[in-house]
Design an enzyme around this catalytic site. Structure first.
Site, PDB file in Angstrom:
ATOM      1  N   LEU A 174      -0.931  -6.452  -2.215  1.00 22.43           N
ATOM      2  CA  LEU A 174      -1.520  -6.930  -3.489  1.00 22.43           C
ATOM      3  C   LEU A 174      -0.770  -6.180  -4.667  1.00 22.43           C
ATOM      4  O   LEU A 174      -0.537  -5.150  -4.717  1.00 22.43           O
ATOM      5  CB  LEU A 174      -2.889  -6.788  -3.646  1.00 22.43           C
ATOM      6  CG  LEU A 174      -3.709  -7.381  -2.311  1.00 22.43           C
ATOM      7  CD1 LEU A 174      -5.315  -7.404  -2.859  1.00 22.43           C
ATOM      8  CD2 LEU A 174      -3.267  -8.841  -2.023  1.00 22.43           C
ATOM      9  N   GLY A 202      -1.767  -5.170   1.679  1.00 19.90           N
ATOM     10  CA  GLY A 202      -2.024  -6.587   1.833  1.00 19.90           C
ATOM     11  C   GLY A 202      -0.749  -7.047   2.502  1.00 19.90           C
ATOM     12  O   GLY A 202      -0.694  -8.100   3.318  1.00 19.90           O
ATOM     13  N   ASN A 207      -3.780   1.039   3.937  1.00 21.25           N
ATOM     14  CA  ASN A 207      -3.785   2.258   3.108  1.00 21.25           C
ATOM     15  C   ASN A 207      -4.726   2.231   2.106  1.00 21.25           C
ATOM     16  O   ASN A 207      -4.737   3.167   1.239  1.00 21.25           O
ATOM     17  CB  ASN A 207      -2.559   2.784   2.826  1.00 21.25           C
ATOM     18  CG  ASN A 207      -1.801   1.725   1.804  1.00 21.25           C
ATOM     19  OD1 ASN A 207      -1.952   0.718   1.994  1.00 21.25           O
ATOM     20  ND2 ASN A 207      -1.164   2.409   0.937  1.00 21.25           N
ATOM     21  N   GLU A 208      -5.641   1.105   1.913  1.00 23.82           N
ATOM     22  CA  GLU A 208      -6.739   0.986   0.718  1.00 23.82           C
ATOM     23  C   GLU A 208      -7.299   2.267   0.454  1.00 23.82           C
ATOM     24  O   GLU A 208      -7.413   2.728  -0.668  1.00 23.82           O
ATOM     25  CB  GLU A 208      -7.377  -0.029   1.056  1.00 23.82           C
ATOM     26  CG  GLU A 208      -7.131  -1.391   0.956  1.00 23.82           C
ATOM     27  CD  GLU A 208      -6.069  -2.073   2.157  1.00 23.82           C
ATOM     28  OE1 GLU A 208      -5.913  -1.179   2.978  1.00 23.82           O
ATOM     29  OE2 GLU A 208      -5.705  -3.067   1.879  1.00 23.82           O
TER      30      GLU A 208
HETATM   31  N1  CO8 Z   1       1.759  -3.701  -7.076  1.00 30.86           N
HETATM   32  C1  CO8 Z   1       2.347  -3.453  -8.224  1.00 30.86           C
HETATM   33  N2  CO8 Z   1       3.654  -2.869  -8.291  1.00 30.86           N
HETATM   34  C2  CO8 Z   1       4.025  -2.023  -7.371  1.00 30.86           C
HETATM   35  C3  CO8 Z   1       3.455  -1.988  -6.087  1.00 30.86           C
HETATM   36  C4  CO8 Z   1       2.217  -2.994  -6.040  1.00 30.86           C
HETATM   37  N3  CO8 Z   1       1.697  -3.237  -4.641  1.00 30.86           N
HETATM   38  N4  CO8 Z   1       4.081  -1.421  -5.184  1.00 30.86           N
HETATM   39  C5  CO8 Z   1       5.124  -0.885  -5.938  1.00 30.86           C
HETATM   40  N5  CO8 Z   1       5.048  -1.265  -7.186  1.00 30.86           N
HETATM   41  C6  CO8 Z   1       6.250  -1.013  -8.313  1.00 30.86           C
HETATM   42  C7  CO8 Z   1       6.372   0.428  -8.560  1.00 30.86           C
HETATM   43  O1  CO8 Z   1       5.453   0.911  -9.472  1.00 30.86           O
HETATM   44  C8  CO8 Z   1       7.829   0.397  -9.089  1.00 30.86           C
HETATM   45  O2  CO8 Z   1       7.604   0.221 -10.261  1.00 30.86           O
HETATM   46  P1  CO8 Z   1       8.475   0.664 -11.607  1.00 30.86           P
HETATM   47  O3  CO8 Z   1       9.936   0.299 -11.095  1.00 30.86           O
HETATM   48  O4  CO8 Z   1       7.890   0.220 -12.604  1.00 30.86           O
HETATM   49  O5  CO8 Z   1       8.375   2.156 -11.400  1.00 30.86           O
HETATM   50  C9  CO8 Z   1       8.507  -0.819  -8.250  1.00 30.86           C
HETATM   51  O6  CO8 Z   1       7.340  -1.733  -7.923  1.00 30.86           O
HETATM   52  C10 CO8 Z   1       9.393  -0.479  -7.263  1.00 30.86           C
HETATM   53  O7  CO8 Z   1       8.477   0.630  -6.168  1.00 30.86           O
HETATM   54  P2  CO8 Z   1       9.079   1.838  -5.568  1.00 30.86           P
HETATM   55  O8  CO8 Z   1      10.072   2.466  -6.420  1.00 30.86           O
HETATM   56  O9  CO8 Z   1       7.851   2.623  -5.061  1.00 30.86           O
HETATM   57  O10 CO8 Z   1       9.701   1.203  -4.304  1.00 30.86           O
HETATM   58  P3  CO8 Z   1      10.365   1.742  -2.829  1.00 30.86           P
HETATM   59  O11 CO8 Z   1      11.378   1.020  -2.405  1.00 30.86           O
HETATM   60  O12 CO8 Z   1      10.485   3.290  -3.230  1.00 30.86           O
HETATM   61  O13 CO8 Z   1       9.067   1.731  -2.074  1.00 30.86           O
HETATM   62  C11 CO8 Z   1       7.057   0.598  -1.480  1.00 30.86           C
HETATM   63  C12 CO8 Z   1       8.338   0.544  -1.646  1.00 30.86           C
HETATM   64  C13 CO8 Z   1       6.901   1.503   0.155  1.00 30.86           C
HETATM   65  C14 CO8 Z   1       6.420  -0.655  -1.052  1.00 30.86           C
HETATM   66  C15 CO8 Z   1       6.277   1.421  -2.345  1.00 30.86           C
HETATM   67  O14 CO8 Z   1       6.125   0.831  -3.842  1.00 30.86           O
HETATM   68  C16 CO8 Z   1       4.615   1.410  -2.166  1.00 30.86           C
HETATM   69  O15 CO8 Z   1       4.177   2.215  -1.325  1.00 30.86           O
HETATM   70  N6  CO8 Z   1       3.862   0.753  -2.696  1.00 30.86           N
HETATM   71  C17 CO8 Z   1       2.540   1.001  -2.939  1.00 30.86           C
HETATM   72  C18 CO8 Z   1       1.987  -0.123  -1.864  1.00 30.86           C
HETATM   73  C19 CO8 Z   1       0.647  -0.033  -1.886  1.00 30.86           C
HETATM   74  O16 CO8 Z   1      -0.308   0.852  -1.797  1.00 30.86           O
HETATM   75  N7  CO8 Z   1      -0.231  -1.197  -1.975  1.00 30.86           N
HETATM   76  C20 CO8 Z   1      -1.356  -1.318  -1.761  1.00 30.86           C
HETATM   77  C21 CO8 Z   1      -1.966  -2.438  -2.868  1.00 30.86           C
HETATM   78  S1  CO8 Z   1      -3.777  -2.920  -2.580  1.00 30.86           S
HETATM   79  C22 CO8 Z   1      -3.666  -4.003  -1.339  1.00 30.86           C
HETATM   80  O17 CO8 Z   1      -2.745  -4.678  -0.940  1.00 30.86           O
HETATM   81  C23 CO8 Z   1      -5.035  -4.506  -0.765  1.00 30.86           C
HETATM   82  C24 CO8 Z   1      -6.259  -4.084  -1.726  1.00 30.86           C
HETATM   83  C25 CO8 Z   1      -7.656  -4.708  -1.327  1.00 30.86           C
HETATM   84  C26 CO8 Z   1      -8.627  -4.589  -2.411  1.00 30.86           C
HETATM   85  C27 CO8 Z   1      -9.755  -4.341  -1.983  1.00 30.86           C
HETATM   86  C28 CO8 Z   1     -10.808  -3.896  -3.378  1.00 30.86           C
HETATM   87  C29 CO8 Z   1     -12.157  -4.173  -3.132  1.00 30.86           C
END
Ligand code: CO8
Length: 260
Positions: free
Chosen positions: A66, A111, A135-136
């Site tokens: 997400l 997500g 990993n939430e």
């Molecule tokens: N949302 C928004 N922006 C994101 C996200 C995301 N999920 N993931 C990465 N970005 C952004 C980064 O902040 C970065 O932005 P900037 O260039 O401005 O610094 C850009 O995208 C590129 O990211 P990386 O440099 O980290 O890229 P890598 O290629 O090194 O890594 C990964 C890619 C492995 C995907 C890494 O970005 C990562 O681990 N991202 C986090 C993923 C994550 O934890 N997602 C969880 C989202 S929550 C969800 O999906 C379920 C929630 C359920 C809700 C329940 C509530 C009750």
């Protein structure tokens, strides 16, 4: 075009391929989810389409889950609309009559992992840098019950419990070992493998396979549908809390710092 998802239908085999193409990391924004749902609906209603392969055009990332920016600093109305779209995506994909295969060619947290788990079969590329999991908990948030149910249906209760409590992102061999992915292949074999798997599943009579799929998934789908509005309200209340907003903001900072 500014499309976030490329869809190609091979009319001779009846198999469509959806390629996520939303830089930088295929995060699931409201726009992305809306496009995803419309594409799914079109394919579902197209009698020429019986199978679907989902993959990414972005190197190293299948989907980052997400879009955190949709859950940060927005109005309660926005949170509700966003959450309804997340639910809709899952209802359509988990409940699809098509044979669905996730061809996971990059990392797939939260997500992103849910999308993969909602398919019938998961093939992941072997690469020491790729991770997958729900990993939430690491973000200070809680995976919704239907994320959990989908995970339990794939890997069993004990494996899901440990993985969820610890918010684990699994390496590819680990994901394979716990059954989170069904098969691991080198990058260059991914496409052929996915096509072969869809063909194998499509060799069965459609009605028997579809009714069997529905039998296996119906309880979990019905449970979510019965609690859909309540689930939206829960999400909105939870995500609006100052403490949760703070956790998300710290997590975003951490993501950005990790780079430099
Ligand atoms: N949302 C928004 N922006 C994101 C996200 C995301 N999920 N993931 C990465 N970005 C952004 C980064 O902040 C970065 O932005 P900037 O260039 O401005 O610094 C850009 O995208 C590129 O990211 P990386 O440099 O980290 O890229 P890598 O290629 O090194 O890594 C990964 C890619 C492995 C995907 C890494 O970005 C990562 O681990 N991202 C986090 C993923 C994550 O934890 N997602 C969880 C989202 S929550 C969800 O999906 C379920 C929630 C359920 C809700 C329940 C509530 C009750």
């Amino acid at each position: 075009s500014n499309k976030k998802i490329l869809v190609e239908l091979d009319t001779s085999s009846g198999v469509a391929t959806m390629k996520f193409k939303s830089p930088p990391v295929n995060s699931l924004s409201l726009d992305f989810l809306t496009e995803f749902c419309i594409s799914l609906e079109k394919l579902e209603n197209d009698r020429a389409c019986r199978g679907l392969i989902i993959t990414s055009t972005i190197p190293r990332v299948f989907s980052s889950g997400l879009d955190i920016m949709e859950m940060y600093g927005k109005s309660t109305e926005h949170y509700a609309e966003f959450w309804r779209a997340v639910q809709e995506m899952w209802l359509r994909l988990y409940g699809s009559n098509m044979v669905t295969v996730a061809a996971i060619n990059g990392s797939s947290p939260a997500g992103g992992c849910l999308i993969a788990l909602s398919c019938d079969y998961r093939i992941m590329v072997e690469n020491p840098k790729y991770v997958i999991g729900l990993n939430e908990a690491q973000l200070g948030i809680v995976a919704p019950f239907w994320f959990k149910d989908t995970f339990v249906n794939a890997v069993g209760h004990r494996v899901a419990e440990r993985s969820l409590q610890l918010g684990l992102l699994h390496s590819v061999p680990e994901a394979h070992q716990i059954g989170l992915v069904d098969e691991v292949v080198p990058e260059e074999k991914l496409q052929d493998k996915a096509v072969a798997v869809v063909a194998q599943w499509l060799a069965l009579p459609d009605h028997a396979r579809q009714l069997t799929k529905s039998m296996m998934r119906k309880a979990v789908l019905d449970h979510m549908l019965a609690h859909r509005e309540e689930d939206i309200q829960n999400f909105v209340n939870f995500i609006s809390k100052d403490s949760i907003q703070k956790s998300l903001s710290m997590y975003m900072e951490m993501l950005k710092k990790k780079k430099s």
